[in-house]
Design a protein around this motif. Structure first.
Motif, short mmCIF file in Angstrom:
data_model
loop_
_atom_site.label_atom_id
_atom_site.label_comp_id
_atom_site.label_asym_id
_atom_site.label_seq_id
_atom_site.Cartn_x
_atom_site.Cartn_y
_atom_site.Cartn_z
N ALA A 17 0.81 -1.22 0.00
CA ALA A 17 0.00 0.00 0.00
C ALA A 17 0.84 1.27 0.00
N ILE A 18 1.86 1.36 0.88
CA ILE A 18 2.61 2.62 0.99
C ILE A 18 4.06 2.51 0.52
N GLY A 19 4.51 1.34 0.15
CA GLY A 19 5.87 1.17 -0.36
C GLY A 19 6.88 0.88 0.72
N GLU A 20 8.10 0.62 0.26
CA GLU A 20 9.18 0.30 1.17
C GLU A 20 10.27 1.34 1.06
N PRO A 21 10.91 1.78 2.05
CA PRO A 21 10.82 1.38 3.45
C PRO A 21 9.66 2.08 4.17
N VAL A 22 9.13 1.40 5.15
CA VAL A 22 8.10 1.97 6.02
C VAL A 22 8.84 2.69 7.15
N VAL A 23 8.54 3.97 7.31
CA VAL A 23 9.29 4.80 8.26
C VAL A 23 8.34 5.33 9.33
N LYS A 24 8.80 5.30 10.57
CA LYS A 24 8.02 5.84 11.69
C LYS A 24 8.13 7.36 11.69
N GLY A 25 7.01 8.02 11.93
CA GLY A 25 6.99 9.49 12.00
C GLY A 25 7.57 9.98 13.31
N PRO A 26 7.58 11.30 13.50
CA PRO A 26 8.18 11.87 14.70
C PRO A 26 7.39 11.53 15.97
N TRP A 27 8.10 11.40 17.08
CA TRP A 27 7.48 11.01 18.35
C TRP A 27 6.50 12.07 18.83
N TYR A 28 6.72 13.32 18.50
CA TYR A 28 5.84 14.37 19.00
C TYR A 28 4.49 14.40 18.28
N SER A 29 4.35 13.61 17.20
CA SER A 29 3.06 13.49 16.53
C SER A 29 2.28 12.26 17.02
N ALA A 30 2.83 11.56 17.96
CA ALA A 30 2.20 10.35 18.48
C ALA A 30 1.31 10.67 19.67
N SER A 31 0.41 9.74 19.97
CA SER A 31 -0.39 9.85 21.19
C SER A 31 -0.17 8.57 21.99
N LEU A 32 -0.10 8.72 23.30
CA LEU A 32 0.17 7.59 24.18
C LEU A 32 -0.74 7.70 25.39
N ALA A 33 -1.40 6.61 25.71
CA ALA A 33 -2.22 6.56 26.92
C ALA A 33 -1.82 5.32 27.69
N VAL A 34 -1.47 5.51 28.96
CA VAL A 34 -1.11 4.38 29.82
C VAL A 34 -2.14 4.29 30.94
N ALA A 35 -2.42 3.07 31.36
CA ALA A 35 -3.40 2.87 32.42
C ALA A 35 -3.01 1.64 33.24
N HIS A 36 -3.75 1.43 34.31
CA HIS A 36 -3.57 0.27 35.18
C HIS A 36 -2.13 0.12 35.63
N LYS A 37 -1.61 1.17 36.25
CA LYS A 37 -0.25 1.19 36.78
C LYS A 37 0.79 0.91 35.69
N ARG A 38 0.58 1.52 34.54
CA ARG A 38 1.47 1.43 33.38
C ARG A 38 1.57 0.01 32.82
N LYS A 39 0.55 -0.79 33.01
CA LYS A 39 0.53 -2.14 32.46
C LYS A 39 -0.31 -2.25 31.20
N SER A 40 -1.06 -1.23 30.87
CA SER A 40 -1.90 -1.22 29.67
C SER A 40 -1.55 0.04 28.88
N VAL A 41 -1.32 -0.13 27.58
CA VAL A 41 -0.88 0.97 26.74
C VAL A 41 -1.75 1.04 25.49
N SER A 42 -2.12 2.24 25.10
CA SER A 42 -2.78 2.51 23.84
C SER A 42 -1.96 3.59 23.15
N CYS A 43 -1.58 3.35 21.90
CA CYS A 43 -0.68 4.26 21.22
C CYS A 43 -1.07 4.41 19.75
N THR A 44 -0.92 5.60 19.23
CA THR A 44 -1.13 5.90 17.82
C THR A 44 0.04 6.75 17.35
#
Length: 186
Positions: A77-104
């Protein structure tokens, strides 16, 4: 006569006021030190929490990128290489004493871009000795929402479910389901 009494008035007022500001200055100094120490501790705690979140993000996103770059549908779909974008454009949610993570976080390739979304959990203890050690998160859900630009007919948004144990639908061999007979038919 006024000249003789004037210096004595200044001495009296200066000696009485000199003892009062010394006590006030000591109490102000103690108060300033207490406020400075509290602010320093608060800033240090926030910084440690941010570093911990960054370590969690790095561990989860690296594992997700490894899986996404091996997925043929994503590469197609997007070609190779697949590159991760900058960390400041990400979202991170941690819960349950940092044992559960949701990230985009964003990803891109030569033919398009998109986001990877993941949900992960970890097991283990929460002692201070493991605070700076890498944590092994198990990714439960990982999917990519990709935008592939083109002319108006070929522009498309694609959602791809990426999983370890489930082969992608395009690589799955098509087999016929065995016929099952219902009890009423013979």
């Amino acid at each position: 006569m006024l000249r003789r009494n004037l210096p004595s008035l200044f001495r009296f007022s200066s000696s009485a006021s000199a003892s009062k500001p010394v006590n006030e200055e000591k109490s102000r100094s103690v108060g300033r030190k207490a406020v400075s120490t509290a602010l320093f501790c608060l800033t240090g705690g926030v910084a440690l929490s941010a570093l911990d979140d960054l370590a969690i993000y790095h561990g989860c996103s690296s594992k997700a990128m490894e899986k996404a770059s091996k997925n043929q549908e994503v590469v197609h779909a997007i070609g190779e290489p697949v590159v991760k974008g900058p960390w400041y454009s990400a979202s991170l949610a941690v819960a349950h004493k940092r044992k559960s993570v949701s990230c985009t976080f964003p990803i891109s390739g030569p033919q398009g871009s998109g986001v990877l979304r993941l949900k992960a959990v970890r097991s283990g203890d929460d002692s201070w000795s493991t605070f700076f050690q890498s944590r092994d998160f198990q990714i439960l859900i990982l999917d990519a929402v990709l935008y592939v630009p083109g002319n108006e007919e070929t522009q498309r948004n694609v959602k791809i479910n990426i999983a370890d144990n489930i082969p992608s639908p395009s690589s799955q061999a098509c087999t016929r389901c065995p016929e099952t007979r219902s009890p009423g038919k013979q």
